[in-house]
Design a protein around this motif. Structure first.
Motif, mmCIF file in Angstrom:
data_model
loop_
_atom_site.group_PDB
_atom_site.id
_atom_site.type_symbol
_atom_site.label_atom_id
_atom_site.label_comp_id
_atom_site.label_asym_id
_atom_site.label_seq_id
_atom_site.Cartn_x
_atom_site.Cartn_y
_atom_site.Cartn_z
ATOM 1 N N PRO A 166 19.747 -11.520 -7.055
ATOM 2 C CA PRO A 166 20.693 -10.428 -7.378
ATOM 3 C C PRO A 166 20.503 -9.951 -8.812
ATOM 4 N N PHE A 167 20.769 -8.671 -9.022
ATOM 5 C CA PHE A 167 20.749 -8.073 -10.357
ATOM 6 C C PHE A 167 22.152 -7.537 -10.608
ATOM 7 N N PRO A 168 22.800 -7.966 -11.674
ATOM 8 C CA PRO A 168 24.222 -7.638 -11.846
ATOM 9 C C PRO A 168 24.511 -6.133 -11.796
ATOM 10 N N PHE A 169 25.396 -5.745 -10.880
ATOM 11 C CA PHE A 169 25.956 -4.397 -10.795
ATOM 12 C C PHE A 169 24.923 -3.325 -10.436
ATOM 13 N N ARG A 170 23.763 -3.731 -9.950
ATOM 14 C CA ARG A 170 22.742 -2.787 -9.562
ATOM 15 C C ARG A 170 21.968 -3.326 -8.378
ATOM 16 N N LEU A 171 21.170 -2.473 -7.729
ATOM 17 C CA LEU A 171 20.312 -2.941 -6.645
ATOM 18 C C LEU A 171 18.893 -2.418 -6.878
ATOM 19 N N PRO A 172 18.135 -3.065 -7.780
ATOM 20 C CA PRO A 172 16.759 -2.629 -7.985
ATOM 21 C C PRO A 172 15.923 -2.843 -6.729
ATOM 22 N N SER A 173 15.042 -1.898 -6.462
ATOM 23 C CA SER A 173 14.100 -2.026 -5.359
ATOM 24 C C SER A 173 12.818 -1.310 -5.751
ATOM 25 N N ALA A 174 11.724 -1.665 -5.097
ATOM 26 C CA ALA A 174 10.445 -1.056 -5.438
ATOM 27 C C ALA A 174 9.483 -1.241 -4.274
ATOM 28 N N SER A 175 8.472 -0.386 -4.245
ATOM 29 C CA SER A 175 7.418 -0.505 -3.250
ATOM 30 C C SER A 175 6.122 -0.032 -3.871
ATOM 31 N N SER A 176 5.027 -0.281 -3.185
ATOM 32 C CA SER A 176 3.711 0.072 -3.693
ATOM 33 C C SER A 176 2.946 0.844 -2.637
ATOM 34 N N GLY A 177 2.198 1.847 -3.075
ATOM 35 C CA GLY A 177 1.383 2.610 -2.137
ATOM 36 C C GLY A 177 0.305 1.768 -1.484
ATOM 37 N N GLU A 178 -0.056 0.633 -2.093
ATOM 38 C CA GLU A 178 -1.077 -0.231 -1.500
ATOM 39 C C GLU A 178 -0.503 -1.159 -0.440
ATOM 40 N N ALA A 179 0.799 -1.390 -0.472
ATOM 41 C CA ALA A 179 1.427 -2.360 0.443
ATOM 42 C C ALA A 179 2.280 -1.613 1.461
ATOM 43 N N PHE A 180 1.650 -0.749 2.254
ATOM 44 C CA PHE A 180 2.369 0.033 3.258
ATOM 45 C C PHE A 180 3.173 -0.912 4.150
ATOM 46 N N LEU A 238 0.149 7.271 10.083
ATOM 47 C CA LEU A 238 -0.066 7.040 8.651
ATOM 48 C C LEU A 238 -0.534 5.609 8.415
ATOM 49 N N ARG A 239 0.059 4.695 9.144
ATOM 50 C CA ARG A 239 -0.317 3.284 8.976
ATOM 51 C C ARG A 239 -1.738 3.044 9.474
ATOM 52 N N THR A 240 -2.127 3.721 10.546
ATOM 53 C CA THR A 240 -3.488 3.591 11.053
ATOM 54 C C THR A 240 -4.494 4.116 10.043
ATOM 55 N N ALA A 241 -4.153 5.224 9.381
ATOM 56 C CA ALA A 241 -5.033 5.760 8.344
ATOM 57 C C ALA A 241 -5.151 4.766 7.196
ATOM 58 N N ASP A 242 -4.047 4.130 6.845
ATOM 59 C CA ASP A 242 -4.082 3.140 5.768
ATOM 60 C C ASP A 242 -4.903 1.927 6.184
ATOM 61 N N ARG A 243 -4.852 1.566 7.453
ATOM 62 C CA ARG A 243 -5.674 0.453 7.953
ATOM 63 C C ARG A 243 -7.155 0.753 7.746
ATOM 64 N N SER A 244 -7.543 1.973 7.999
ATOM 65 C CA SER A 244 -8.948 2.346 7.812
ATOM 66 C C SER A 244 -9.340 2.222 6.342
ATOM 67 N N ARG A 245 -8.454 2.644 5.460
ATOM 68 C CA ARG A 245 -8.731 2.525 4.027
ATOM 69 C C ARG A 245 -8.914 1.061 3.638
ATOM 70 N N ARG A 246 -8.082 0.199 4.179
ATOM 71 C CA ARG A 246 -8.183 -1.223 3.862
ATOM 72 C C ARG A 246 -9.505 -1.812 4.353
#
Length: 594
Positions: A268-282, A25-33
């Motif tokens: 830190p975010f009080p009493f929670r653990l926010p996280s996120a990712s992006s399809g562009e930043a594999f 999957l990462r190799t395919a994303d490399r080609s897209r980049r």
């Protein structure tokens, strides 16, 4: 051309397949980049003024080619770096005038020189010289670190010169020399730090990138260097979190290092653990600093699933391009398009699997049991909602069928009764709050119901009251009850909840009484809140939860299942200058024909 067999597709849908599939999957994303990178260069070649004070990006391309000839692995390290993808996406949108940015366009285009320089440094290309863009005194060398040239114009250029093993960046009389080990800090240089995780065959390094400008989700970010004590905390927590994943989810532990190698540490975010990712930043995830390794482990597998699915979506369509925000997702407070819901199902499937394994190992852990019960219910419920959605493609239906097949094993698991109780209540809380703020009942139907109340008629049937979905929320919402409950169910929960409930964002005394098991107190406290503000969403839904806990099922059912009707009727009565009725009285009246 990157292709996958149906057998490989099915493995990915079942969250299986090991590291080799993730690498593909990462190799395919490399080609897209590479295609995006080449497209950027070609567009600039057709309009040379876009380069600003920098030479044509063709020269950077030549340096990339030289790096590949010298050490192909070094070039791959830069091309597959998560933020090469986010840079290519952001710059492409800028060129197409789909977004804006405070930095001049040439600075973004010129980042290709930074990529080329980093690849050449990594490949140990002997002698070379190249220009690089400077923004507010900073020069980025992706995967390596950040040059800080000090006070400077907002944007300018610098020269990077490599000779005899010495690498220096110079503009005017300002010079920074890279240390022999780029991971180490030096005057004017901040290297990319890492956390070394695991042992044996599952030993790997995770970057803690706090300097790359393209590490954000929606646009460039300023450097935000971790203090030494925060870095030590991150490394310790990541080590413990990885040990949990390695022990509890060995299949995920095999695959995860191939797909998640860079973390953007956030405060830190009080009493929670926010996280996120992006399809562009594999390969990358933004994660707030956690309080404990358990929640961090859950966040890691959650974001890895997003990354894995984002890679798959580069090679196969699971749904059409319908981006209408029309669906309820129990992990979001706003309506979501189908694509977002599919992503959430896949990610929270992994969260449920993690807490399932943790609960099996620690059967008396009430918080782990709650998390498993909660996410098991929400994933299965959402699968049932969207599995036949017309916007799904045949591969999409096949994908979700495999997720559902894996989730089928959950149905026979026994869970602590107290965990089931709170899971049901928190699920009802969130769904009712979403309905209240995003569904608008038909005005003509509400007018008839209000008239019936004012005339003293029996409560009407409300099953057929139509609603309209809107993305504009009617009122604010805080997930304070869920946040409070997690404190209450954790270690030393009763004492800690008593000590900190006022610090939970949005929490009220009524919320604390509810999660503390004092149902009658919570009913009275929510009544008091509603007398002060009869339109307040969290108090209205909180009253429904408290009435359910205290056994007033009729009123609770209407408040939690059709809260938008209850509030609209209450507003209508107030609009007639009639005496203000108690919320639960209207709910009980509406429940007569429910």
């Amino acid at each position: 051309m990157h292709t996958f067999t149906w057998a490989e597709f099915d493995l990915l849908a079942r969250s299986e397949g090991g590291p080799d599939l993730v690498r593909r999957l990462r190799t395919a994303d490399r080609s897209r980049r590479l295609l995006l990178l080449r497209d950027i260069i070609d567009k600039v070649a057709a309009a040379p003024s876009l380069s600003g004070p920098l030479p044509s990006p063709e020269r950077a391309w030549d340096l990339l080619v030289l790096a590949q000839e010298t050490d192909p692995a070094a070039l791959d390290e830069v091309l597959t770096h998560p933020y090469t993808g986010s840079w290519a996406g952001h710059t492409t949108r800028l060129l197409r005038q789909l977004t804006t940015d405070p930095r001049p366009l040439w600075v973004h285009i010129g980042h290709i020189y930074s990529l080329a320089a980093a690849a050449a440094v990594r490949a140990r290309v002997g002698n070379f010289r190249t220009s690089v863009p400077v923004w507010r005194g900073d020069v980025t060398l992706p995967t390596l670190g950040l040059v800080q040239l000090g006070d400077a114009p907002e944007c300018e250029t610098a020269e990077l010169h490599s000779s005899g093993g010495r690498i220096e960046i110079r503009t005017g009389d300002r010079v920074v020399v890279l240390p022999a080990d780029p991971a180490a800090d030096a005057p004017g240089w901040q290297g990319i730090r890492t956390a070394e995780l695991g042992t044996g065959r599952r030993r790997f390094s995770v970057r803690l990138d706090d300097v790359d400008p393209y590490r954000g989700l929606f646009g460039p970010m300023a450097p935000d260097r971790l203090r030494p004590e925060d870095l030590a905390t991150w490394r310790a927590l990541l080590g413990e979190a990885w040990e949990l994943i390695d022990r509890l989810l060995p299949g995920f532990a095999d695959a995860l290092p191939a797909g998640l190698d860079t973390i953007v540490p956030r405060p830190p975010f009080p009493f929670r653990l926010p996280s996120a990712s992006s399809g562009e930043a594999f390969g990358s995830a933004l994660i707030s600093r956690p309080e404990d390794p358990v929640t961090l482990a859950a966040a890691l597998v959650h974001e890895f699933q997003h990354i894995r699915l984002g890679g798959l979506l580069q090679v196969v369509r699971l749904h059409n391009d319908d981006r209408t925000e029309r669906l309820y997702a129990p992990w979001r407070d706003d309506p979501r398009p189908l694509g977002g819901v599919v992503h959430g199902i896949y990610a929270f499937f992994a969260v449920a699997e993690f807490y399932r394994a943790l609960g099996a190992e620690q059967p008396d852990d009430v918080l782990a049991a709650f998390e498993y019960a909660h996410w098991r219910y929400q994933v299965v419920r959402t699968l049932e909602t969207v599995h036949a959605d017309e916007a799904l493609t045949e591969p999409g239906r096949r994908f979700l069928a495999h997720v559902a097949e894996r989730a089928e094993a959950w149905r026979h698991d026994e869970i602590l009764a107290i965990a089931e109780h709170w899971s049901d209540l928190i699920a009802a809380d969130h769904h009712a709050g979403w309905r209240l703020r995003h569904l608008r009942p038909a005005p003509e139907a509400i007018e008839l119901i209000v008239g019936g109340w004012l005339r003293g008629e029996p409560g009407p049937a409300i099953e057929d009251v139509g609603t309209t979905l809107t993305t504009e929320a009617d009122g604010d919402w805080a997930n304070a009850r869920a946040d409070l409950l997690r404190v209450r169910l954790g270690d030393d929960g009763a004492r800690r909840a008593q000590a900190v409930w006022r610090e939970v964002p949005g929490a009220t005394e009524a919320d604390f009484a509810l999660v503390d098991g004092r149902g009658e107190d919570s009913v009275e406290a929510y009544r008091t809140e509603l007398r002060s503000d009869p339109d307040e969403p969290t108090a209205l839904i909180g009253l429904g939860l408290a009435l359910r806990v205290t056994g007033d099922e009729a009123a609770a059912a209407v408040l939690l299942e059709r809260p938008e009707v209850v509030r609209a009727v209450l507003r209508g009565i107030r609009g007639r200058s009639a005496p203000e009725p108690a919320t639960e009285d209207v709910a009980r009246w509406l429940s007569a024909a429910w």
